[in-house]
Design an enzyme around this catalytic site. Structure first.
Site, PDB file in Angstrom:
ATOM      1  N   HIS A  48      23.143  19.700  57.500  1.00 33.64           N
ATOM      2  CA  HIS A  48      24.392  18.910  57.499  1.00 33.64           C
ATOM      3  C   HIS A  48      24.315  17.812  56.457  1.00 33.64           C
ATOM      4  O   HIS A  48      23.270  17.600  55.848  1.00 33.64           O
ATOM      5  CB  HIS A  48      24.706  18.364  58.887  1.00 33.64           C
ATOM      6  CG  HIS A  48      23.752  17.321  59.392  1.00 33.64           C
ATOM      7  ND1 HIS A  48      22.433  17.585  59.678  1.00 33.64           N
ATOM      8  CD2 HIS A  48      23.928  16.002  59.667  1.00 33.64           C
ATOM      9  CE1 HIS A  48      21.845  16.476  60.103  1.00 33.64           C
ATOM     10  NE2 HIS A  48      22.721  15.495  60.102  1.00 33.64           N
ATOM     11  N   HIS A  74      24.339  14.473  56.203  1.00 35.01           N
ATOM     12  CA  HIS A  74      23.776  13.111  56.250  1.00 35.01           C
ATOM     13  C   HIS A  74      22.657  12.905  55.217  1.00 35.01           C
ATOM     14  O   HIS A  74      21.859  13.808  54.957  1.00 35.01           O
ATOM     15  CB  HIS A  74      23.264  12.795  57.660  1.00 35.01           C
ATOM     16  CG  HIS A  74      24.387  12.538  58.632  1.00 35.01           C
ATOM     17  ND1 HIS A  74      24.244  12.663  59.988  1.00 35.01           N
ATOM     18  CD2 HIS A  74      25.672  12.158  58.421  1.00 35.01           C
ATOM     19  CE1 HIS A  74      25.409  12.380  60.583  1.00 35.01           C
ATOM     20  NE2 HIS A  74      26.281  12.075  59.647  1.00 35.01           N
ATOM     21  N   ASP A 101      19.858  11.346  55.127  1.00 38.91           N
ATOM     22  CA  ASP A 101      18.434  11.533  55.463  1.00 38.91           C
ATOM     23  C   ASP A 101      18.060  13.016  55.568  1.00 38.91           C
ATOM     24  O   ASP A 101      16.911  13.347  55.867  1.00 38.91           O
ATOM     25  CB  ASP A 101      18.053  10.758  56.739  1.00 38.91           C
ATOM     26  CG  ASP A 101      18.814  11.211  57.967  1.00 38.91           C
ATOM     27  OD1 ASP A 101      20.022  11.516  57.848  1.00 38.91           O
ATOM     28  OD2 ASP A 101      18.205  11.258  59.058  1.00 38.91           O
ATOM     29  N   HIS A 102      19.021  13.904  55.311  1.00 39.74           N
ATOM     30  CA  HIS A 102      18.756  15.347  55.285  1.00 39.74           C
ATOM     31  C   HIS A 102      18.991  15.945  53.897  1.00 39.74           C
ATOM     32  O   HIS A 102      18.601  17.080  53.638  1.00 39.74           O
ATOM     33  CB  HIS A 102      19.648  16.070  56.299  1.00 39.74           C
ATOM     34  CG  HIS A 102      19.394  15.629  57.703  1.00 39.74           C
ATOM     35  ND1 HIS A 102      18.757  16.407  58.636  1.00 39.74           N
ATOM     36  CD2 HIS A 102      19.662  14.451  58.332  1.00 39.74           C
ATOM     37  CE1 HIS A 102      18.649  15.740  59.774  1.00 39.74           C
ATOM     38  NE2 HIS A 102      19.197  14.553  59.622  1.00 39.74           N
ATOM     39  N   HIS A 139      27.542  16.915  66.147  1.00 35.74           N
ATOM     40  CA  HIS A 139      26.965  15.742  65.477  1.00 35.74           C
ATOM     41  C   HIS A 139      27.768  15.467  64.205  1.00 35.74           C
ATOM     42  O   HIS A 139      28.177  14.339  63.943  1.00 35.74           O
ATOM     43  CB  HIS A 139      25.505  16.035  65.164  1.00 35.74           C
ATOM     44  CG  HIS A 139      24.801  14.987  64.366  1.00 35.74           C
ATOM     45  ND1 HIS A 139      24.507  13.739  64.853  1.00 35.74           N
ATOM     46  CD2 HIS A 139      24.323  15.010  63.094  1.00 35.74           C
ATOM     47  CE1 HIS A 139      23.879  13.043  63.915  1.00 35.74           C
ATOM     48  NE2 HIS A 139      23.756  13.784  62.839  1.00 35.74           N
ATOM     49  N   ASP A 173      20.134  17.854  63.542  1.00 32.11           N
ATOM     50  CA  ASP A 173      20.403  16.783  64.521  1.00 32.11           C
ATOM     51  C   ASP A 173      21.321  17.265  65.646  1.00 32.11           C
ATOM     52  O   ASP A 173      22.133  16.501  66.168  1.00 32.11           O
ATOM     53  CB  ASP A 173      21.063  15.589  63.823  1.00 32.11           C
ATOM     54  CG  ASP A 173      20.116  14.876  62.870  1.00 32.11           C
ATOM     55  OD1 ASP A 173      18.910  15.195  62.854  1.00 32.11           O
ATOM     56  OD2 ASP A 173      20.593  13.981  62.136  1.00 32.11           O
ATOM     57  N   HIS A 205      14.067  15.107  63.919  1.00 31.27           N
ATOM     58  CA  HIS A 205      13.581  13.750  64.199  1.00 31.27           C
ATOM     59  C   HIS A 205      12.542  13.737  65.320  1.00 31.27           C
ATOM     60  O   HIS A 205      12.601  14.545  66.240  1.00 31.27           O
ATOM     61  CB  HIS A 205      14.736  12.835  64.629  1.00 31.27           C
ATOM     62  CG  HIS A 205      15.671  12.484  63.517  1.00 31.27           C
ATOM     63  ND1 HIS A 205      15.450  11.421  62.666  1.00 31.27           N
ATOM     64  CD2 HIS A 205      16.826  13.057  63.121  1.00 31.27           C
ATOM     65  CE1 HIS A 205      16.448  11.348  61.788  1.00 31.27           C
ATOM     66  NE2 HIS A 205      17.295  12.336  62.039  1.00 31.27           N
TER      67      HIS A 205
HETATM   68 ZN   LIG Z   1      22.531  13.528  61.060  1.00 33.26          ZN
END
Ligand SMILES: [Zn+2]
Length: 270
Positions: free
Chosen positions: A61, A63, A65-66, A117, A144, A182
């Site tokens: 996805h 975001h 941090d990905h 999410h 996530d 995570h």
């Molecule tokens: Zn995320």
């Protein structure tokens, strides 16, 4: 920390940021497929060690941090980057959607749309290795969506979307290994002990995972088997969990979906 899916592929976590794991799937020739490289630096260190070569990237996805490492990792490499359709993620060369099959390292990754999410959220279900001499557990890279002992926050999707996605994941074979993005397990299970205080499996798992973290050992992968027994977000049918949610949220609950919705709200406030 190395986890073998079969004789030819191994899956290792590359820790990033505070609590992210970038998953590296690797064959015996050192060819690597990454899932969700949010940061390039730890990946480059991982690749340099043992002369590994990056073959492809899978994105769950949008975001940061990905996805934050894509540009840097692809700067001097011509590799395919698979991820959600929509052109909103810079660097994706191969947009994929529900039911697509991506073949990499001789293995098949089935694409599952699991919104909630985010609206674009995908999961990758790794089933068969090329040399399927050894029958082993499938693996799910779910970003996530489902976490060990918990689930992602509802940033874009509705509770119904997320609950549908979680039920879908929960219906995968019980031996499926869950590679989420995570290290939230201990905090999630701490909440789970409150949501379902009479669930002995939660209590046992909480103690076990706490011990792993004290030794800095990753708690992942998890399995569907363990999640079905200890993850409150997959246990919205539980009478005792419904009782706790009703009490804490002062809500009358009419369905498992409503239980999920108020359980998620309770955790957001916790
Ligand atoms: Zn995320």
């Amino acid at each position: 920390m190395i986890n073998h899916t079969d004789s030819s592929l191994r899956i290792s976590p590359i820790p990033a940021f505070r609590d992210n794991y970038i998953w590296a799937i690797e064959n015996s020739d050192g060819e690597v497929v990454l899932v969700d490289p949010g940061d390039a630096a730890p990946v480059e260190n991982f690749l340099a060690d043992s002369n590994r070569s990056l073959q492809a990237i899978l994105i769950t996805h949008h975001h940061a941090d990905h996805t934050g490492g894509i540009t840097q990792l692809c700067k001097d490499r011509k590799i395919p980057v698979y991820g959600p359709v929509g052109n909103h993620i810079k660097g994706i060369t191969h947009p994929v959607k529900e039911a697509d099959i991506v073949t990499l390292l001789g293995a098949q990754f089935e694409v599952l749309a699991v919104p909630g999410h985010t609206l674009d959220h995908l999961a990758y279900f790794l089933t068969i290795a090329a040399d399927h001499h050894v029958t082993t557990a499938p693996a799910l890279f779910c970003g996530d969506t489902l976490f060990a002992g918990g689930c992602g926050r509802l940033f874009e999707g509705t509770a119904e979307m997320m609950y549908t996605s979680l039920l879908r994941i929960g219906a995968l074979p019980e031996q499926t290994r869950i590679y989420c993005a995570h290290e939230y397990t201990v905090s999630n299970l701490g909440f789970a002990t409150k949501a379902e205080p009479d669930n002995k499996a939660v209590e046992l798992r909480y103690a076990l995972e706490l011990r792993k973290r004290e030794q800095a050992i990753p708690t992942l992968p998890s399995t569907i088997f363990d999640e079905l027994r200890t993850n409150p977000f997959l246990r919205c049918h539980s009478v005792s969990l419904k009782k706790q949610v009703t009490m804490h949220m002062a809500q009358e609950l009419h369905s498992d979906l409503e239980t999920f919705m108020y359980l998620r709200r309770w955790k957001d406030q916790a």
